[in-house]
Design an enzyme around this catalytic site. Structure first.
Site, PDB file in Angstrom:
ATOM      1  CE  LYS A  41      -0.351   0.243   5.040  1.00 26.56           C
ATOM      2  NZ  LYS A  41      -1.243   0.388   6.197  1.00 26.56           N
ATOM      3  NE  ARG A 139      -6.744   1.572  11.293  1.00 27.46           N
ATOM      4  CZ  ARG A 139      -5.490   1.310  10.947  1.00 27.46           C
ATOM      5  NH1 ARG A 139      -4.547   2.200  11.192  1.00 27.46           N
ATOM      6  NH2 ARG A 139      -5.156   0.174  10.384  1.00 27.46           N
ATOM      7  CE1 TYR A 273      11.656  31.904   3.085  1.00 29.99           C
ATOM      8  CE2 TYR A 273      11.577  29.495   3.042  1.00 29.99           C
ATOM      9  CZ  TYR A 273      11.479  30.717   2.388  1.00 29.99           C
ATOM     10  OH  TYR A 273      11.204  30.762   1.048  1.00 29.99           O
ATOM     11  CG  MET A 321       7.967  23.723  -1.311  1.00 35.76           C
ATOM     12  SD  MET A 321       6.821  24.747  -2.251  1.00 35.76           S
ATOM     13  CE  MET A 321       5.763  25.365  -0.952  1.00 35.76           C
TER      14      MET A 321
END
Length: 396
Positions: A41, A139, A273, A321
């Site tokens: 998966k 779940r 940053y 990013m």
């Protein structure tokens, strides 16, 4: 395997298929009496679903497991035969397509049984289903109070020729925490729910509950089939239960990038940053062209480890990013030299677990989140790197 040449692209994730096959064989030795489901998966936890599914099959996996039906259908579309199971369904899902692709489908409640039987009528053939029991994870799955209704309806649908109930299964909540009381409680609940279903006419091919930690450390949970996920990719489910080496496993993914820039910097220079890092003195800075858009966790700002020029470095300042900076401490590699973020760890490089510790998360997330901008390069016994993929959900 041959020595790796320096990276010639911005970044790459090398996927060692020989290691994956060896991991499958090692895991099968932990559960020799059970069938083996290779869980692929989430694009094989970021490693590439189709190549990994094929490699797992070659190593003896008898089942392939996916979360979504779309993933399972992609496995079939790639020409991979044998048993394939998918378990995360939502109303209106592609039931008929799944039936026609000969998939095993998990059913956790009456709405799903109603939809799959309707699709079986349309398809003119029975659906293969597995009933999932919620034994305490809270779940997906059917709770014990609702189990009698679901079992009775599934048996009735089987008598009508609409379904074949191929399995009964569940999932652990805390199998990665040795000695957690929920493990024994869930195992008892599972046995009781399986017994009830069998007493009322269900004849499953397989009963299964063991995930990676169950496969590795809880032989009493193996039943007829085990479902290793993260362990197949050479990562321990939890540091508390052991390292990959403890279980004879080797990490499959190696993530690296080419330095985009190396420059001299004065003391007192704010880096990235927010200026959360300021150079303590004259130094050199290296720019690694990977960022949170590629899956590098921003939470590892200031802590993420990188190997450059044979030395461990640390992310300097915030992960951006598309890039982050490392303080090279006056060393002077050149642009294009390799920065290794993680790998098996036997050449001094950090591991995915190191990054997980740096980011306050788990190694599952580190490998799974590596994005499609990072090409997967498939390495095999001969060191062949010709099979390069530059993105996509179901990588060839």
């Amino acid at each position: 395997m041959t020595e790796r040449a320096p990276a010639k692209v911005r970044a790459r994730a090398e996927i060692d298929l020989a290691a994956l096959r060896a991991n499958v064989r090692a895991l099968r030795e932990h559960a020799p009496g059970a069938a083996f489901m290779a869980v692929v998966k989430a694009d094989a936890y970021g490693h590439g679903m189709i190549p990994c599914a094929r490699a797992a099959r070659e190593a003896g996996a008898t089942w392939i497991g996916t979360a979504t039906p779309e993933e399972a259908l992609a496995v079939r579309a790639a020409g991979i035969g044998g048993r394939v199971m998918c378990w995360l369904w939502t109303p209106g899902g592609p039931w008929r397509e799944a039936i026609e692709a000969d998939l095993d489908m998990s059913v956790s409640g009456m709405w799903a049984l109603d939809e799959v039987t309707a699709a079986a009528r349309e398809a003119g053939r029975p659906a293969r289903i597995q009933l999932k029991a919620d034994t305490g994870l809270g779940r997906n799955g059917c709770l014990p109070a609702d189990w009698p209704e679901l079992v009775a309806a599934a048996v009735a649908a089987e008598r009508e020729g609409l379904v074949t109930v191929t399995g009964l299964w569940s999932h652990f909540a805390c199998a990665d925490e040795p000695g957690h009381p929920s493990i024994a409680a869930q195992l008892t609940c599972f046995r009781e729910m399986v017994s009830f279903a069998e007493e009322h006419g269900v004849r499953p091919e397989v009963r299964h509950i063991a995930n990676s930690p169950g496969t590795l450390t809880l032989p009493e949970t193996h039943f007829d089939l085990v479902r290793p996920g993260i362990a197949m990719y050479g990562i321990s489910p939890s540091p508390e239960i052991g390292t990959p080496e403890d279980f004879g496993l080797r990490p499959v993914m190696r993530l690296s990038a080419s330095l985009a820039l190396v420059k001299h910097a004065p003391g007192g220079l704010g880096v990235s940053y927010g200026h959360h890092y300021v150079t303590p003195g004259a130094t050199t800075l290296g720019l690694v062209p990977l960022g949170y858009a590629d899956g590098i966790p921003r939470h590892a700002s200031g802590t993420g480890p990188v190997l450059i020029g044979g030395k461990r470095r640390t992310v300097a300042g915030r992960v951006a990013m598309d890039q982050f900076v490392v303080d090279l401490g006056g060393d002077e590699p050149v642009a294009g030299d390799e920065a290794v973020l993680f790998g098996p760890g036997d050449r001094g490089e950090p591991t995915a677990e190191d990054w997980a510790q740096a980011a306050g998360t788990i190694a599952y997330e580190i490998v799974t989140r590596i994005g499609a901008r990072v090409p997967r390069v498939y390495i095999d016994d001969a060191g062949d790197t010709d099979d390069v993929d530059d993105g996509g959900a179901a990588r060839e």
